[in-house]
Design a protein around this motif. Structure first.
Motif, mmCIF file in Angstrom:
data_model
loop_
_atom_site.group_PDB
_atom_site.id
_atom_site.type_symbol
_atom_site.label_atom_id
_atom_site.label_comp_id
_atom_site.label_asym_id
_atom_site.label_seq_id
_atom_site.Cartn_x
_atom_site.Cartn_y
_atom_site.Cartn_z
ATOM 1 N N HIS A 153 0.815 -1.214 0.000
ATOM 2 C CA HIS A 153 0.000 0.000 0.000
ATOM 3 C C HIS A 153 0.850 1.266 0.000
ATOM 4 N N VAL A 154 2.130 1.102 -0.299
ATOM 5 C CA VAL A 154 3.068 2.217 -0.428
ATOM 6 C C VAL A 154 3.542 2.221 -1.885
ATOM 7 N N LYS A 155 3.706 3.393 -2.475
ATOM 8 C CA LYS A 155 4.161 3.443 -3.870
ATOM 9 C C LYS A 155 5.413 2.598 -4.044
ATOM 10 N N ARG A 156 5.403 1.781 -5.078
ATOM 11 C CA ARG A 156 6.448 0.779 -5.239
ATOM 12 C C ARG A 156 7.840 1.361 -5.423
ATOM 13 N N ARG A 157 7.972 2.582 -5.857
ATOM 14 C CA ARG A 157 9.300 3.193 -5.971
ATOM 15 C C ARG A 157 9.959 3.338 -4.597
ATOM 16 N N LEU A 158 9.157 3.241 -3.531
ATOM 17 C CA LEU A 158 9.679 3.342 -2.171
ATOM 18 C C LEU A 158 9.995 1.982 -1.551
ATOM 19 N N HIS A 159 9.640 0.894 -2.218
ATOM 20 C CA HIS A 159 9.842 -0.431 -1.636
ATOM 21 C C HIS A 159 11.311 -0.731 -1.364
ATOM 22 N N ALA A 160 12.187 -0.497 -2.335
ATOM 23 C CA ALA A 160 13.614 -0.805 -2.137
ATOM 24 C C ALA A 160 14.203 -0.021 -0.965
ATOM 25 N N PRO A 161 13.976 1.291 -0.859
ATOM 26 C CA PRO A 161 14.533 2.004 0.295
ATOM 27 C C PRO A 161 13.971 1.516 1.637
ATOM 28 N N ILE A 162 12.703 1.127 1.660
ATOM 29 C CA ILE A 162 12.115 0.622 2.906
ATOM 30 C C ILE A 162 12.733 -0.735 3.262
ATOM 31 N N ILE A 163 12.889 -1.602 2.289
ATOM 32 C CA ILE A 163 13.500 -2.909 2.551
ATOM 33 C C ILE A 163 14.951 -2.731 3.008
ATOM 34 N N ARG A 173 16.525 -3.967 6.676
ATOM 35 C CA ARG A 173 17.794 -4.688 6.851
ATOM 36 C C ARG A 173 18.678 -3.977 7.883
ATOM 37 N N ASP A 174 18.744 -2.666 7.797
ATOM 38 C CA ASP A 174 19.578 -1.907 8.740
ATOM 39 C C ASP A 174 19.069 -2.009 10.172
ATOM 40 N N TRP A 175 17.761 -2.109 10.358
ATOM 41 C CA TRP A 175 17.180 -2.200 11.704
ATOM 42 C C TRP A 175 17.486 -3.540 12.370
ATOM 43 N N LEU A 176 17.748 -4.564 11.555
ATOM 44 C CA LEU A 176 17.960 -5.906 12.094
ATOM 45 C C LEU A 176 19.393 -6.105 12.585
ATOM 46 N N VAL A 177 19.507 -6.890 13.635
ATOM 47 C CA VAL A 177 20.828 -7.330 14.087
ATOM 48 C C VAL A 177 21.351 -8.342 13.070
ATOM 49 N N VAL A 225 14.375 -7.893 -2.322
ATOM 50 C CA VAL A 225 14.816 -8.447 -1.036
ATOM 51 C C VAL A 225 16.261 -8.920 -1.143
ATOM 52 N N LYS A 226 16.573 -9.644 -2.198
ATOM 53 C CA LYS A 226 17.934 -10.138 -2.399
ATOM 54 C C LYS A 226 18.906 -8.990 -2.630
ATOM 55 N N ASP A 227 18.497 -7.999 -3.413
ATOM 56 C CA ASP A 227 19.358 -6.842 -3.685
ATOM 57 C C ASP A 227 19.663 -6.049 -2.426
ATOM 58 N N ALA A 228 18.779 -6.121 -1.441
ATOM 59 C CA ALA A 228 19.009 -5.430 -0.166
ATOM 60 C C ALA A 228 20.029 -6.179 0.694
ATOM 61 N N GLY A 229 20.441 -7.354 0.248
ATOM 62 C CA GLY A 229 21.450 -8.110 0.977
ATOM 63 C C GLY A 229 20.911 -9.204 1.869
ATOM 64 N N PHE A 230 19.638 -9.490 1.773
ATOM 65 C CA PHE A 230 19.046 -10.554 2.581
ATOM 66 C C PHE A 230 19.328 -11.925 1.973
ATOM 67 N N LEU A 231 19.395 -12.915 2.834
ATOM 68 C CA LEU A 231 19.431 -14.311 2.416
ATOM 69 C C LEU A 231 17.999 -14.834 2.512
ATOM 70 N N VAL A 232 17.409 -15.166 1.389
ATOM 71 C CA VAL A 232 16.019 -15.633 1.379
ATOM 72 C C VAL A 232 15.986 -17.088 1.823
ATOM 73 N N GLU A 279 16.845 -13.610 6.066
ATOM 74 C CA GLU A 279 17.782 -13.366 7.149
ATOM 75 C C GLU A 279 18.800 -12.319 6.739
ATOM 76 N N LYS A 280 19.106 -11.428 7.672
ATOM 77 C CA LYS A 280 20.229 -10.512 7.472
ATOM 78 C C LYS A 280 21.493 -11.310 7.760
ATOM 79 N N PRO A 281 22.433 -11.374 6.827
ATOM 80 C CA PRO A 281 23.636 -12.170 7.049
ATOM 81 C C PRO A 281 24.371 -11.754 8.327
ATOM 82 N N GLY A 282 24.986 -12.732 8.961
ATOM 83 C CA GLY A 282 25.749 -12.473 10.184
ATOM 84 C C GLY A 282 25.338 -13.449 11.260
#
Length: 144
Positions: free
Chosen positions: A49-59, A63-67, A108-115, A139-142
């Protein structure tokens, strides 16, 4: 536990269900939390429900919020919908904007997540392909 929503009605329901949750009235596109603040982040039926151009920055922010080693559960679009709008969707105006499942998974993958798992699921209340959602556990790698 922290919950955020742009709907005061949904926050009111959440407050009745969980007295201990910290609830924030906010647009998810403007949410900011500390780096590595959460072990898990859950985004259910909201990013669509957010304009899709904002999806990558939100994802990226999620990732940054996660340990390191933290997980997220995301519900993303299953079909390509650049923009959609209804004046009265269950009593409220509603916007839809998302990519198809392959492009959403790539974000999701481009943001650095392991699916760890992904699956496209048809929404039983929808009567068309726009009712498909991509569920992703990543998962956020680490290590924790």
């Amino acid at each position: 536990m922290i919950g955020a929503d742009i709907s005061r009605g949904q926050l009111s329901i959440a407050a009745k269900k969980s007295r201990s949750a910290q609830l924030i009235y906010a647009d998810m596109a403007s949410l900011h939390f500390r780096h590595s603040q959460f072990a898990a982040v859950v985004v259910l039926y909201s990013l669509i429900h957010v304009k899709r151009r904002l999806h990558a920055p939100i994802i990226d922010r999620i990732r940054d919020w996660l340990v390191p080693g933290g997980h997220c559960l995301l519900v993303l679009g299953g079909g390509d919908t650049p923009i959609g709008y209804e004046d009265d969707w269950f009593g409220a105006p509603m916007l839809w904007s998302h990519y198809d499942a392959a492009a959403s998974l790539a974000l999701v993958k481009d943001a650095g997540f392991l699916v760890e798992h992904s699956d496209v699921v048809h929404d039983p209340i929808a009567d068309d392909a726009d009712g498909e959602h991509l569920f992703v556990i990543a998962e956020k790698p680490g290590t924790l």
